[in-house]
Design a protein around this motif. Structure first.
Motif, PDB file in Angstrom:
ATOM      1  N   THR A 635      13.917  13.029   5.540  1.00  0.00           N
ATOM      2  CA  THR A 635      14.554  11.995   6.316  1.00  0.00           C
ATOM      3  C   THR A 635      13.357  11.577   7.619  1.00  0.00           C
ATOM      4  OG1 THR A 635      15.250  14.504   7.004  1.00  0.00           O
ATOM      5  CG2 THR A 635      16.646  13.387   5.416  1.00  0.00           C
ATOM      6  N   TYR A 636      13.337  12.882   8.145  1.00  0.00           N
ATOM      7  CA  TYR A 636      12.614  12.301   9.471  1.00  0.00           C
ATOM      8  C   TYR A 636      11.381  11.330   9.288  1.00  0.00           C
ATOM      9  CZ  TYR A 636      10.825  12.831  14.577  1.00  0.00           C
ATOM     10  OH  TYR A 636      10.269  13.107  15.569  1.00  0.00           O
ATOM     11  N   GLY A 687      16.830  17.328  -4.433  1.00  0.00           N
ATOM     12  CA  GLY A 687      15.785  16.094  -5.045  1.00  0.00           C
ATOM     13  C   GLY A 687      15.548  14.638  -5.228  1.00  0.00           C
ATOM     14  N   ALA A 688      16.936  14.275  -3.884  1.00  0.00           N
ATOM     15  CA  ALA A 688      17.228  12.787  -3.747  1.00  0.00           C
ATOM     16  C   ALA A 688      17.781  12.863  -2.025  1.00  0.00           C
ATOM     17  CB  ALA A 688      17.497  12.416  -4.365  1.00  0.00           C
ATOM     18  N   LEU A 689      17.416  11.612  -1.409  1.00  0.00           N
ATOM     19  CA  LEU A 689      17.657  11.583  -0.055  1.00  0.00           C
ATOM     20  C   LEU A 689      19.152  11.344  -0.529  1.00  0.00           C
ATOM     21  CD1 LEU A 689      15.136   9.781   2.052  1.00  0.00           C
ATOM     22  CD2 LEU A 689      15.631  11.983   1.927  1.00  0.00           C
ATOM     23  N   ALA A 705      18.794   1.071   0.865  1.00  0.00           N
ATOM     24  CA  ALA A 705      19.033   1.325  -0.681  1.00  0.00           C
ATOM     25  C   ALA A 705      17.242   1.395  -0.629  1.00  0.00           C
ATOM     26  CB  ALA A 705      19.144   0.756  -1.565  1.00  0.00           C
ATOM     27  N   ASP A 706      16.617   0.613  -0.456  1.00  0.00           N
ATOM     28  CA  ASP A 706      15.186   0.207  -0.517  1.00  0.00           C
ATOM     29  C   ASP A 706      14.684   1.182  -0.351  1.00  0.00           C
ATOM     30  OD1 ASP A 706      15.342  -1.853  -2.667  1.00  0.00           O
ATOM     31  OD2 ASP A 706      14.708  -3.684  -1.135  1.00  0.00           O
ATOM     32  N   TRP A 707      14.971   1.577   1.247  1.00  0.00           N
ATOM     33  CA  TRP A 707      13.902   2.477   1.909  1.00  0.00           C
ATOM     34  C   TRP A 707      14.463   4.090   2.076  1.00  0.00           C
ATOM     35  CZ3 TRP A 707      12.131   1.097   7.148  1.00  0.00           C
ATOM     36  CH2 TRP A 707      12.038   0.310   7.358  1.00  0.00           C
ATOM     37  N   ILE A 708      16.137   4.108   1.330  1.00  0.00           N
ATOM     38  CA  ILE A 708      16.277   5.217   0.267  1.00  0.00           C
ATOM     39  C   ILE A 708      15.495   5.699  -0.369  1.00  0.00           C
ATOM     40  CG2 ILE A 708      17.622   6.775  -0.445  1.00  0.00           C
ATOM     41  CD1 ILE A 708      18.741   6.626   1.963  1.00  0.00           C
ATOM     42  N   VAL A 709      15.105   4.840  -1.401  1.00  0.00           N
ATOM     43  CA  VAL A 709      14.120   5.009  -2.370  1.00  0.00           C
ATOM     44  C   VAL A 709      12.397   5.340  -2.271  1.00  0.00           C
ATOM     45  CG1 VAL A 709      12.921   4.235  -4.463  1.00  0.00           C
ATOM     46  CG2 VAL A 709      15.393   3.355  -3.911  1.00  0.00           C
ATOM     47  N   PHE A 711      11.794   6.639   0.748  1.00  0.00           N
ATOM     48  CA  PHE A 711      10.838   8.155   1.417  1.00  0.00           C
ATOM     49  C   PHE A 711      11.547   9.061   0.800  1.00  0.00           C
ATOM     50  CE2 PHE A 711      10.005   4.399   4.616  1.00  0.00           C
ATOM     51  CZ  PHE A 711       9.709   4.822   5.502  1.00  0.00           C
ATOM     52  N   GLY A 712      11.811   9.022  -0.165  1.00  0.00           N
ATOM     53  CA  GLY A 712      12.830   9.617  -0.902  1.00  0.00           C
ATOM     54  C   GLY A 712      11.862  10.494  -1.553  1.00  0.00           C
TER      55      GLY A 712
END
Length: 716
Positions: A635-636, A687-689, A705-709, A711-712
């Protein structure tokens, strides 16, 4: 007056009418803030003697010599040396009389006609203050409250006394006495009616000596220095005969003193020559105390190491300057006054000027070498034996954990044990099972291996010395020897030189301290190198190289990993910085390491380079403890990337506000406020954002959504 020369303060006032600090003296100093250590040591010694049970030999403390002149007409004893001790004793008597409700007795002994029989001629205000003390006294405040404040608030205290340095120091001392003695009852009687605290009293005319002599000895009328008193005691009590005493005294005043005059000139603004000379004797006493049987008195070792005030009686009680020690002292001083090696002089200066345990241990190895060479009739500063000694002991001391007086004691003992092998050190290390205490076992084995190689092939010595001289390795090069072994498990000199050059470039200061953290990120591109610590913590490794703890807890734990050899092989022999940058740029990592390889600020967040792994998550710790403020890696990393994107232009996800909540307890999170006032909280969970709107999990907006994936934790 009587020729009696051992007195308590009370018995002295039975012999003289007044004790006066003459105008030539300085102000009272022991109560000043900067004299804290001297004050604490003196009060501790007084308290220890006074609190001992009757009959305990340690219940007597002798404060050494007090010099002065007695004027029979005025019945006044003018103090030339002893001002500080006598003033503190007088203040302690005053305090204990209040504590024990013995004020009437105190006034009967220490005042006459309302005037103090102990007084200062330096300033009228100081004399008035002492008169006021004996006339008025005061009620003692509760423990923890300031006695000085109580005195200042008294009606009899004049405000202009605040500008008198002696009065200010007296108030500071009275606060310290109140802090240390408020719980002790019955001490006044021990001070006045028993011979607990005594001093050697010298009336100068009785010995055919003039006041002028002592004033001239001390330039501008200042009292005799602690070193001058110490020298007189040492010469008078420890010389074998009159001729030896005279010769010892002569050298103390001439060629030996010149060593410390020269040193004081080099250390401009530092300690004076006699202070450096006195510190030298403290060091020699410390080395002797470290070699005593048993564990030793850690308090005594600490006081010697800190150069806290030590009375001559304490030195005598510990037999600090017996015949054997004085012989070593003379040997060392003769060496330093002759043609010493410049490196030895530098170590001596560091050990005396700084208060660093490693400096003390290193100079201790010089002392052992010089004394061992003297016994063997060998050159103290040069020669093959001395060169070998320097190399081995520098490696052993430099890679030992010496961080308190107990570990210093072990290192000093270990060095002394090795000194028995001074002339044949290499041969004895190679052939015998030498195990001197105080040194790291792995380093001892490494030294044994290295001298075996050197004795087989002299070409190894310059190759080893070149690698050992690296500011980070500091003699710890066993990992390079392991890397250079051939198929027959024999160390290959050519391979050793290659690996030493590559590792040397890699751990040069500019790369260890690089703002881009190239070494850390390049290593992560190859493997997870982080050494483990307690409480599920792991370290990126700090770059410091000041102590063995700095190095041994960090990069020296990494270089011993077999994978580090593969890393050096991949590094090649070219430009190390360029090779590291290429490793970072071409990294194929897909796990959590990819985030850190791409963003050095993630490591920089960790003030002491620690992360914590828990439940499949990685937390970046701002300080040392896991309870310190921390953030979660994924997350950071997302927060830093979004923040950069927002600064570079309109953020595609439409965020108008971005924040990150670091925590000391609980779960860190990223907060976003979108244009439609939707407030999202992003956390690493299961195990996920995941995104939450309040307590409700929601799907991330399409643009996010793409950012979440990406940096997950499990990005492909």
């Amino acid at each position: 007056m009587s020729r009696q020369n051992v007195h308590t303060l009370a018995s002295l006032f039975g012999e003289v009418g007044r004790v006066e600090i003459p105008i030539v003296q300085r102000d009272y100093a022991q109560g000043r803030p900067e004299e804290r250590y001297v004050r604490e040591a003196f009060l501790a010694a007084l308290g220890d003697a006074l609190r001992r049970p009757d009959g305990d030999p340690a219940g007597h403390l002798n404060l050494d010599f007090v010099y002065g002149s007695y004027d029979e007409k005025s019945a006044t004893f003018a103090v030339l040396d002893g001002q500080q001790r006598l003033t503190t004793l007088f203040l302690l008597h005053w305090y204990c009389s209040l504590r024990d409700d013995r004020v009437a007795d105190f006034r009967a002994r220490f005042s006459n006609g309302g005037q103090a029989r102990f007084t200062y001629a330096t300033r009228e205000s100081a004399a008035m203050f002492f008169d006021a003390l004996v006339r008025h006294g005061c009620a003692l405040p509760a423990a923890g409250r300031s006695l000085a404040t109580t005195i200042r608030d008294s009606q009899w205290f004049f405000l202009n006394w605040e500008f008198d340095p002696t009065v200010q120091a007296c108030l500071g001392m009275l606060d310290a006495i109140h802090g240390g003695f408020h719980g002790d009852a019955g001490l006044y009687a021990r001070l006045t009616d028993e011979r607990r605290i005594t001093f050697e009293f010298l009336n100068l005319p009785d010995f055919g000596l003039s006041d002028d002599l002592y004033i001239k000895m001390n330039a501008r009328g200042k009292p005799l220095t602690p070193f001058e008193n110490f020298k007189a005691w040492l010469v008078g009590r420890h010389a074998a005969d009159a001729a030896a005493a005279a010769e010892f005294d002569r050298r103390m005043d001439q060629e030996w003193l010149e060593v410390f005059w020269q040193m004081a000139r080099v250390e401009s603004g530092g300690p004076a020559a006699d202070e450096l000379f006195m510190r030298f004797f403290y060091l020699m006493a410390l080395y002797g105390a470290c070699q005593e049987r048993g564990t030793g008195d850690s308090d005594w070792l600490t006081r010697l190491n800190r150069r806290q005030t030590v009375s001559h009686a304490e030195f005598a009680r510990h037999d600090s300057f017996g015949e054997a020690t004085l012989a070593r002292v003379s040997t060392m001083l003769d060496y330093l006054a002759g043609t010493p090696d410049p490196g030895d002089m530098a170590l001596c200066r560091q050990a005396l000027v700084r208060n660093d345990l490693m400096d003390v241990a290193r100079f201790g190895s010089v002392v052992e070498a010089v004394c061992a060479a003297a016994l063997a009739g060998a050159p103290a500063a040069t020669g093959e034996a001395r060169r070998r000694w320097n190399r081995v002991t520098a490696n052993l001391i430099g890679n030992a954990r010496i961080d308190d007086v107990s570990t210093l004691q072990m290192a000093v003992r270990g060095t002394a044990a090795l000194a028995a092998h001074f002339a044949t050190l290499y041969e004895d290390l190679a052939e015998q099972d030498l195990r001197p205490v105080g040194f790291d076992g792995a380093q001892l084995q490494e030294e044994k291996t290295k001298v075996q190689l050197i004795l087989q092939d002299g070409g190894w010595e310059p190759a080893l010395e070149a690698a050992e001289a690296h500011e980070y390795f500091q003699g710890r090069v066993g990992f390079l020897l392991e890397m250079s072994r051939d198929e027959a498990q024999q160390a290959d000199m050519a391979a050793f030189k290659v690996y030493a050059a590559r590792a040397g470039s890699l751990f040069a200061r500019q790369l260890r301290e690089s703002e881009g953290l190239l070494l850390e990120r390049a290593l992560l591109s190859q493997y997870d190198y982080l050494p483990g610590w307690s409480f599920s913590r792991y370290s990126f490794c700090l770059p410091g190289a000041r102590s063995f703890r700095d190095r041994g807890d960090h990069w020296l734990r990494v270089v011993g990993d077999a994978r580090f050899k593969d890393f050096l092989d991949a590094l090649g022999s070219g430009d190390a910085e360029a090779a590291l940058e290429d490793m970072i740029a071409t990294s194929a990592c897909t796990d959590w390491r990819r985030l850190i390889i791409a963003e050095p600020r993630l490591i920089a967040y960790c003030g002491q380079r620690f992360i914590k792994r828990r439940d499949g998550r990685i937390y970046l710790i701002s300080k040392v403890k896991s309870s310190s403020r921390h953030v979660e890696l994924c997350t950071y990393a997302l927060y830093l990337a979004l923040d950069k994107a927002q600064q570079d232009g309109p953020f595609p996800a439409g965020a108008v506000d971005l924040d990150y909540t670091a925590v000391t307890d609980g779960e860190p999170s990223l907060s976003l406020t979108l244009e439609d006032d939707l407030q999202l909280r992003v956390v690493h969970d299961r195990g996920a954002l995941r995104c939450f709107d309040g307590e409700r999990e929601v799907a991330p907006p399409a643009a996010l959504a793409d950012w979440i994936v990406r940096f997950g934790p499990a990005a492909a």
